[in-house]
Design a protein around this motif. Structure first.
Motif, PDB file in Angstrom:
ATOM      1  N   THR A 154     -86.118 -34.570  59.712  1.00 23.97           N
ATOM      2  CA  THR A 154     -85.404 -33.368  60.492  1.00 23.97           C
ATOM      3  C   THR A 154     -86.674 -32.321  60.915  1.00 23.97           C
ATOM      4  O   THR A 154     -87.774 -32.656  60.627  1.00 23.97           O
ATOM      5  N   ALA A 155     -86.052 -31.205  61.370  1.00 22.36           N
ATOM      6  CA  ALA A 155     -86.839 -30.421  62.010  1.00 22.36           C
ATOM      7  C   ALA A 155     -87.810 -29.811  60.630  1.00 22.36           C
ATOM      8  O   ALA A 155     -88.672 -28.844  60.913  1.00 22.36           O
ATOM      9  N   LEU A 178     -93.591 -25.930  65.152  1.00 20.71           N
ATOM     10  CA  LEU A 178     -92.672 -27.086  65.631  1.00 20.71           C
ATOM     11  C   LEU A 178     -91.598 -26.360  66.449  1.00 20.71           C
ATOM     12  O   LEU A 178     -91.092 -25.382  65.824  1.00 20.71           O
ATOM     13  N   ASP A 179     -91.398 -26.749  67.750  1.00 17.63           N
ATOM     14  CA  ASP A 179     -90.451 -25.942  68.598  1.00 17.63           C
ATOM     15  C   ASP A 179     -89.646 -26.940  69.316  1.00 17.63           C
ATOM     16  O   ASP A 179     -90.243 -27.602  70.095  1.00 17.63           O
ATOM     17  N   CYS A 180     -88.407 -26.797  69.257  1.00 14.06           N
ATOM     18  CA  CYS A 180     -87.485 -27.844  69.635  1.00 14.06           C
ATOM     19  C   CYS A 180     -86.539 -27.036  70.341  1.00 14.06           C
ATOM     20  O   CYS A 180     -85.820 -26.153  69.941  1.00 14.06           O
ATOM     21  N   VAL A 181     -86.392 -27.354  71.586  1.00 12.47           N
ATOM     22  CA  VAL A 181     -85.312 -26.646  72.730  1.00 12.47           C
ATOM     23  C   VAL A 181     -84.522 -27.654  73.450  1.00 12.47           C
ATOM     24  O   VAL A 181     -85.033 -28.702  73.825  1.00 12.47           O
ATOM     25  N   GLN A 218     -93.457 -29.829  55.871  1.00 14.89           N
ATOM     26  CA  GLN A 218     -92.270 -28.953  55.626  1.00 14.89           C
ATOM     27  C   GLN A 218     -92.562 -27.405  55.840  1.00 14.89           C
ATOM     28  O   GLN A 218     -93.140 -26.929  55.171  1.00 14.89           O
ATOM     29  N   LEU A 219     -92.389 -27.078  57.160  1.00 16.00           N
ATOM     30  CA  LEU A 219     -92.680 -25.705  57.715  1.00 16.00           C
ATOM     31  C   LEU A 219     -91.675 -24.720  57.518  1.00 16.00           C
ATOM     32  O   LEU A 219     -90.328 -25.080  57.827  1.00 16.00           O
TER      33      LEU A 219
END
Length: 196
Positions: free
Chosen positions: A134-135, A55-58, A168-169
């Protein structure tokens, strides 16, 4: 020819979120009093296997929304006998304000639409984001349509199996404008339903 609604009624007993019992068999007595095991279900699907889950959030700056992307490799061990494709790579993107959960409190995720990961003539892998708290905590639903004439007969020999998985990473990187989580896996997604 049976309608799709009739077929779903036939399959309704296996469309369940109930936790299966530990034993795949139960005990039954024959008229002669002999005890014999009876199979509880006609189907015994192996779980989907997810690997390299990221999971990549930018975001461009602290006032912009995050652009999040979930990516993973997906393998279905149930489709290897008759299908030339039994695995694929999935990715799904969405915008996130960095605070509000998605799929809860009235917020929606693209109307719950599925995204195709891979598509052939009559087969496909598809996924959708069910919720994103959430992330560190989000849920995916996976659907795979493939050919199976070992367990099914025409015209229902292209079932779609479904699994839902809560992820859940582990956190790999966190900065003001970047959040990244990753797990090598494999992570199993138990199949909970089927439609034809």
């Amino acid at each position: 020819m049976y309608s799709a609604a009739f077929l779903l009624c036939l399959l309704a007993p296996i469309l369940t979120n109930a936790v299966p019992s530990r034993s795949p068999t139960s005990v039954s007595k024959t008229p002669g009093g002999r005890v014999v095991p009876v199979t509880k279900s006609q189907f015994n699907f192996d779980p989907f296997q997810l690997t390299n889950i990221c999971l990549d959030c930018v975001r461009l700056n602290t006032t912009a929304a995050f652009l999040c992307e979930a990516m993973f490799n997906w393998y279905d061990p149930n489709s290897i006998k008759e299908n030339p494709v039994s695995s694929c790579v999935c990715n799904y993107t969405w915008a996130w304000d960095g605070v509000t959960g998605i799929g809860e409190n009235g917020t929606e995720i693209d109307d719950g639409a599925y995204d195709l990961c891979w598509q052939g003539d009559m087969t496909y892998f598809e996924m959708r984001l069910v919720s994103f708290h959430t992330a560190e905590n989000f849920t995916l639903e996976l659907g795979h349509r493939y050919h199976d004439d070992e367990n099914f007969t025409r015209p229902w020999d292209y079932p779609t199996t479904f699994a839902q998985i809560d992820l859940q990473l582990p956190l790999i990187e966190k900065a003001e404008n970047k959040i990244k989580h990753y797990a090598r896996g494999p992570v199993n997604a138990t199949i909970y339903g089927i439609s034809g």
